[in-house]
Write a protein that holds these residues in place. Structure first.
Motif, PDB file in Angstrom:
ATOM      1  N   THR A 126       0.817  -1.212   0.000  1.00 33.72           N
ATOM      2  CA  THR A 126       0.000   0.000   0.000  1.00 33.72           C
ATOM      3  C   THR A 126       0.848   1.259   0.000  1.00 33.72           C
ATOM      4  O   THR A 126       0.566   2.225  -0.728  1.00 33.72           O
ATOM      5  CB  THR A 126      -0.920  -0.008   1.233  1.00 33.72           C
ATOM      6  OG1 THR A 126      -1.681  -1.209   1.247  1.00 33.72           O
ATOM      7  CG2 THR A 126      -1.853   1.178   1.205  1.00 33.72           C
ATOM      8  N   ILE A 140       0.908   4.177  -2.908  1.00 29.45           N
ATOM      9  CA  ILE A 140       0.660   5.601  -2.642  1.00 29.45           C
ATOM     10  C   ILE A 140       1.828   6.446  -3.130  1.00 29.45           C
ATOM     11  O   ILE A 140       1.637   7.516  -3.730  1.00 29.45           O
ATOM     12  CB  ILE A 140       0.417   5.811  -1.133  1.00 29.45           C
ATOM     13  CG1 ILE A 140      -0.878   5.116  -0.701  1.00 29.45           C
ATOM     14  CG2 ILE A 140       0.354   7.302  -0.800  1.00 29.45           C
ATOM     15  CD1 ILE A 140      -1.119   5.164   0.789  1.00 29.45           C
ATOM     16  N   ARG A 181       1.740   6.745  -6.892  1.00 30.77           N
ATOM     17  CA  ARG A 181       0.644   7.602  -7.339  1.00 30.77           C
ATOM     18  C   ARG A 181       0.953   9.071  -7.078  1.00 30.77           C
ATOM     19  O   ARG A 181       0.674   9.927  -7.923  1.00 30.77           O
ATOM     20  CB  ARG A 181      -0.634   7.195  -6.606  1.00 30.77           C
ATOM     21  CG  ARG A 181      -1.875   7.915  -7.107  1.00 30.77           C
ATOM     22  CD  ARG A 181      -3.124   7.329  -6.483  1.00 30.77           C
ATOM     23  NE  ARG A 181      -3.083   7.440  -5.020  1.00 30.77           N
ATOM     24  CZ  ARG A 181      -4.029   6.928  -4.228  1.00 30.77           C
ATOM     25  NH1 ARG A 181      -5.028   6.242  -4.745  1.00 30.77           N
ATOM     26  NH2 ARG A 181      -3.947   7.077  -2.918  1.00 30.77           N
ATOM     27  N   ARG A 182       1.566   9.400  -5.932  1.00 33.15           N
ATOM     28  CA  ARG A 182       1.893  10.790  -5.622  1.00 33.15           C
ATOM     29  C   ARG A 182       3.046  11.317  -6.487  1.00 33.15           C
ATOM     30  O   ARG A 182       3.078  12.502  -6.840  1.00 33.15           O
ATOM     31  CB  ARG A 182       2.276  10.913  -4.137  1.00 33.15           C
ATOM     32  CG  ARG A 182       1.183  10.557  -3.156  1.00 33.15           C
ATOM     33  CD  ARG A 182       0.162  11.668  -3.017  1.00 33.15           C
ATOM     34  NE  ARG A 182      -0.661  11.480  -1.833  1.00 33.15           N
ATOM     35  CZ  ARG A 182      -1.737  10.722  -1.766  1.00 33.15           C
ATOM     36  NH1 ARG A 182      -2.116  10.049  -2.855  1.00 33.15           N
ATOM     37  NH2 ARG A 182      -2.437  10.621  -0.645  1.00 33.15           N
ATOM     38  N   THR A 195      -1.687   9.875   5.048  1.00 29.60           N
ATOM     39  CA  THR A 195      -2.083   8.577   4.497  1.00 29.60           C
ATOM     40  C   THR A 195      -0.868   7.702   4.225  1.00 29.60           C
ATOM     41  O   THR A 195      -0.859   6.504   4.530  1.00 29.60           O
ATOM     42  CB  THR A 195      -2.879   8.785   3.203  1.00 29.60           C
ATOM     43  OG1 THR A 195      -4.001   9.634   3.464  1.00 29.60           O
ATOM     44  CG2 THR A 195      -3.369   7.458   2.648  1.00 29.60           C
ATOM     45  N   PHE A 196       0.180   8.313   3.648  1.00 29.02           N
ATOM     46  CA  PHE A 196       1.398   7.561   3.361  1.00 29.02           C
ATOM     47  C   PHE A 196       2.073   7.086   4.647  1.00 29.02           C
ATOM     48  O   PHE A 196       2.527   5.936   4.734  1.00 29.02           O
ATOM     49  CB  PHE A 196       2.356   8.439   2.553  1.00 29.02           C
ATOM     50  CG  PHE A 196       3.689   7.805   2.290  1.00 29.02           C
ATOM     51  CD1 PHE A 196       3.818   6.778   1.374  1.00 29.02           C
ATOM     52  CD2 PHE A 196       4.811   8.228   2.987  1.00 29.02           C
ATOM     53  CE1 PHE A 196       5.053   6.187   1.145  1.00 29.02           C
ATOM     54  CE2 PHE A 196       6.045   7.637   2.760  1.00 29.02           C
ATOM     55  CZ  PHE A 196       6.167   6.611   1.834  1.00 29.02           C
TER      56      PHE A 196
END
Length: 565
Positions: free
Chosen positions: A3, A7, A10-11, A104-105
């Motif tokens: 996960t 992330i 994606r960032r 979130t990260f």
């Protein structure tokens, strides 16, 4: 895919693409634009050399390793590439800085690290849902005994408190809601070394959700659940929870045992893993009129226990009146005046059990001022008030978190230990006095032994030979059979039959019996040696030192034949 990695990709997707494109454009331009050597002859830069040049230029290292001076066209192109690379690299670095601060990260990184820590555990561990005051006591006790614990807690402050405390072993902890099935799985619910699940949050519905999820996802693992609400307790038991922990009920049962058999209560205190009790003084509970201040769930259970022992009780609680919130303080003042004038001077004892620690302290201070000899049973709700409550020196102190921890530790030690408390009131006084005389005060160790092939192969083989073994014979010291080990059998479980304090001299053992033993810590090793080694067991039972190994047995048989002839 991990996960946290997903992330991050994606960032950083656009900045990484921009860096790749800037390098591609820069390198392609250097390859296509012709250069010149020292003689003015055209020279073409290879793809490798172009990439090498851009690598140390765009990263601001600047080796200056150039075989030939650039032409004006190359210099104009390199100037463009320098500004382009600075822009895209600044964009990428800014994106990385934002990523490492992204909540979130960071949570994904913590969850991934937590899952890896749990997967790497190679010894039995307990999954504790809800740290809090009870969890801190359990982690401290289990950690210093070398037992692993994994913690799930949804309050950040509690995770911070966990990291500050030294519990003896490293404790993997995750800030998450334990009712989430995915969180439970990542915390090791399906781990082969999982010893059990402890649902011990301060919220009964949350504990119900945890117990239900654990029972559905892994029906074979033991689940201990805390619940103080009767309706939720019924739902918890409906899911097949192995143990329901109610601190109020546990204290009421302890009070019943103390009222019915004080010596049996002392024995049970020595057998519990913490050797702790709610009883803080040696004064007996007096007969006479008792006052109950705080007639809630705790007060009702205490009243039942006192009434069964023949001690009349008078509830004094303003919540029993239909008073509005504005009138509540005035009602309390009236009740205090009534306590002071009518009840306290003549009362034998008082139970102060409201859910407000400040009010409990005030009532006890008033009671001791009016009646210094009154017997006080006091409820403490918050562990942070411990010093204040201990300064008042009540005769009995009920701390919910401590009661829950004691119940759980007792069940972890042996499933027979909580059951023993039910039988102690009926145990003969001779047996109780014998156990109290021989069991050490502080370092009594309690453990469970099953007389089956897996845990006791030596004695199980003797059962197969139809050899009758009495309980007392098994407890002989295998170093000197004329003496006995410093331990005692507190209870025996045979099928559904539970025997508390069995007679060690007359009781005959049977296959698959379960023994609950208590004694010195060293006695555990010597008894386990007797149960596993046939030669040791033969010496303990018959006094015969049997030879070990084929050659020694052959020589012994030859000597025996020679003696006969």
């Amino acid at each position: 895919m991990n996960t946290a990695l997903f992330i991050a990709l994606r960032r950083l997707r656009l900045p990484i693409i921009a860096v790749i494109l800037s390098y591609a454009i820069s390198v392609t331009g250097l390859v296509l634009i012709p250069g010149a050597d020292n003689n003015g002859q055209p020279v073409a830069m290879s793809w490798f050399h172009a990439f090498y040049f851009m690598s140390y230029t765009a990263t601001t290292i600047g080796f200056g390793e150039i075989p030939y001076a650039f032409t004006n066209g190359q210099r104009m192109w390199v100037t463009f590439c320098i500004y382009l690379s600075v822009v895209v690299w600044a964009w990428l670095l800014a994106a990385i800085m934002a990523l490492v601060q992204d909540r979130t990260f960071l949570e994904a990184m913590k969850r991934g690290r937590f899952s890896r820590q749990v997967r790497l555990i190679r010894e039995p561990f307990w999954l504790l849902c809800g740290y809090g005051q009870t969890g801190a006591l359990l982690c401290d006790r289990l950690g210093h005994e070398g037992q692993r614990v994994v913690v799930l807690e949804k309050r950040e402050q509690e995770i911070f408190e966990l990291e500050l405390h030294d519990h003896g072993l490293s404790i993997p902890a995750l800030l998450a809601d334990a009712r989430d099935a995915e969180v439970l799985m990542s915390a090791g619910l399906s781990h082969p070394q999982l010893a059990g699940v402890l649902a011990l949050t301060s919220d009964d519905p949350t504990n119900l959700g945890i117990a239900a999820a654990a029972r559905v996802l892994n029906p074979y693992v033991p689940v201990y659940c805390r619940s103080e609400t009767p309706s939720i307790a019924e739902s918890v038991l409906a899911f097949g929870t192995d143990m329901l922990v109610n601190p109020f009920t546990a204290f009421a049962d302890e009070l019943r045992l103390l009222l019915a058999n004080p010596e049996a209560h002392t024995l049970f205190t020595r057998l519990t893993p913490t050797h702790g009790t709610g009883r803080l003084s040696d004064r007996p509970c007096p007969e006479g009129q008792w006052i109950i201040s705080g007639y809630g769930r705790f007060g009702r259970l205490v009243v039942d226990a006192l009434t069964e022992a023949g001690r009349p009780c008078t509830p004094v609680d303003p919540t029993l009146l239909n008073a509005s919130p504005k009138e509540f303080e005035g009602v309390w003042q009236n009740e205090l005046n009534e306590l002071k004038e009518a009840y306290l001077p003549h009362a034998a004892g008082i139970v102060v059990g409201t859910d407000n620690d400040t009010r409990n302290l005030a009532i006890v201070a008033l009671a001791r001022q009016i009646n210094p000899d009154i017997y006080v049973i006091l409820r403490q709700n918050d562990d942070h008030s411990a010093l204040l409550f201990q300064a008042l020196k009540p005769d009995m102190l009920m701390v919910p978190s401590v009661m829950v921890a004691r119940q759980c530790l007792a069940a972890m030690t042996s499933a027979m230990l909580p059951r023993l408390q039910e039988h102690l009131r009926d145990m003969p006084s001779v047996t109780v006095q014998r156990l109290l005389e021989h069991l050490p005060h502080e370092d009594t160790r309690v453990w469970e032994v099953r007389l089956n092939h897996a845990e006791s192969p030596a004695i199980f083989a003797w059962f197969g030979a139809h050899r009758e073994i009495r309980l007392g014979e098994l407890l002989r010291d295998n170093r000197n059979r004329a003496e006995r080990l410093n331990l005692h059998v507190v209870a025996l479980l045979r099928g559904r039959e539970f025997l508390a304090g069995p007679d060690e001299d007359t009781l005959t053992l049977r296959p698959n019996d379960t023994l609950l033993l208590a004694g010195k810590p060293g006695a555990h090793y010597w008894l386990s040696l007797t149960l596993r080694d046939e030669q040791v067991l033969a010496y303990v039972l018959d006094g015969v030192n049997r030879p070990d190994g084929l050659i020694w047995r052959w020589l012994a048989s030859r000597r025996k034949d020679a003696d006969r002839s």
